[in-house]
Write a protein that holds these residues in place. Structure first.
Motif, PDB file in Angstrom:
ATOM      1  N   ALA A  62       0.849  -1.200   0.000  1.00  0.00           N
ATOM      2  CA  ALA A  62       0.000   0.000   0.000  1.00  0.00           C
ATOM      3  C   ALA A  62       0.879   1.243   0.000  1.00  0.00           C
ATOM      4  O   ALA A  62       0.569   2.239   0.647  1.00  0.00           O
ATOM      5  CB  ALA A  62      -0.930  -0.013   1.215  1.00  0.00           C
ATOM      6  N   THR A 108      -0.574  -8.731  -3.380  1.00  0.00           N
ATOM      7  CA  THR A 108      -1.590  -7.732  -3.713  1.00  0.00           C
ATOM      8  C   THR A 108      -0.941  -6.359  -3.815  1.00  0.00           C
ATOM      9  O   THR A 108      -0.313  -5.886  -2.861  1.00  0.00           O
ATOM     10  CB  THR A 108      -2.702  -7.686  -2.653  1.00  0.00           C
ATOM     11  N   THR A 110      -1.359  -2.087  -5.142  1.00  0.00           N
ATOM     12  CA  THR A 110      -2.360  -1.020  -5.015  1.00  0.00           C
ATOM     13  C   THR A 110      -2.179   0.016  -6.115  1.00  0.00           C
ATOM     14  O   THR A 110      -1.064   0.487  -6.359  1.00  0.00           O
ATOM     15  CB  THR A 110      -2.258  -0.334  -3.648  1.00  0.00           C
ATOM     16  N   VAL A 152      -5.578  -3.932  -6.126  1.00  0.00           N
ATOM     17  CA  VAL A 152      -6.770  -3.222  -5.660  1.00  0.00           C
ATOM     18  C   VAL A 152      -6.687  -1.780  -6.153  1.00  0.00           C
ATOM     19  O   VAL A 152      -5.649  -1.123  -6.003  1.00  0.00           O
ATOM     20  CB  VAL A 152      -6.880  -3.252  -4.126  1.00  0.00           C
ATOM     21  N   TYR A 182      -9.068  -6.155   0.223  1.00  0.00           N
ATOM     22  CA  TYR A 182      -7.738  -6.692   0.535  1.00  0.00           C
ATOM     23  C   TYR A 182      -7.860  -7.989   1.339  1.00  0.00           C
ATOM     24  O   TYR A 182      -7.122  -8.945   1.107  1.00  0.00           O
ATOM     25  CB  TYR A 182      -6.926  -5.679   1.345  1.00  0.00           C
TER      26      TYR A 182
END
Length: 198
Positions: A62, A108, A110, A152, A182
């Motif tokens: 993030a 993941t 961002t 995301v 998330y």
């Protein structure tokens, strides 16, 4: 799960940390951390952190930055800021993280709404967000051992942005709705997906 969360003090990162820390072992990393320092623009920094952690089940990023300026004011250096940080920083992370994850692990990244919706002064950020979506779509097919890669893409976060004002044509989203995505990715079978929250 053992989860590495990068950008754990930011608007989104701190909420991810607070949501996951009671359910999983979460290593909250950021540039100024005493315990888990990391600078995603430097591959050596990424590797050093992974070397000191146990095998991980998931990595969530993030962090990353880009320059906000009108198109007419953007310089080559301005573009390079976002390419070096938010784009290549996350690309470096994928290349390194894949070797430190358990089988069927999850990565993941961002991005945000600006990958496909216009907001004034955000051209440089739109560039890197769009590139990351293409990277995730392609790179996810070439990861071994069942490792999954997703991104995301939230809109502006309510509270961080006036709730009655549109950003890139959409009203802000609640942080808890973003965090749910998330969290969902951690146990889903999705890969190569851009999950939009706006």
């Amino acid at each position: 799960m053992n989860i590495l969360l990068i950008g754990s003090t930011g608007t989104i990162g701190k909420e991810i940390y607070n949501t996951l820390k009671d359910k999983h072992t979460v290593y909250g990393a950021h540039r100024n951390s005493d315990s888990y320092p990391i600078d995603i623009t430097k591959p050596d920094s990424i590797t050093r952190l992974f070397e000191k952690l146990p095998k991980l089940d998931a990595v969530i990023n993030a962090s990353g930055t880009a320059v906000w300026k009108p198109l007419s004011d953007l310089t080559t250096e301005d573009y390079h800021t976002g390419i070096h940080s938010k784009l290549m920083g996350q690309v470096h992370l994928v290349h390194i993280a894949k070797d430190y994850l358990n089988d069927n692990g999850s990565i993941t990244l961002t991005t945000g709404i600006l990958a496909e919706h216009y907001e004034p002064n955000a051209v440089a950020l739109s560039l890197v967000n769009g590139a990351l979506h293409s990277f995730v779509n392609a790179a996810s097919h070439e990861l071994d051992r069942g490792i999954r890669l997703n991104v995301v893409a939230p809109g502006a976060i309510a509270g961080d942005f006036p709730k009655d004002q549109k950003f890139a044509g959409y009203f802000p989203v609640q942080i808890n709705e973003v965090i749910k995505i998330y969290e969902y990715i951690l146990t889903s079978t999705l890969t190569g997906q851009t999950l939009k929250v706006y």
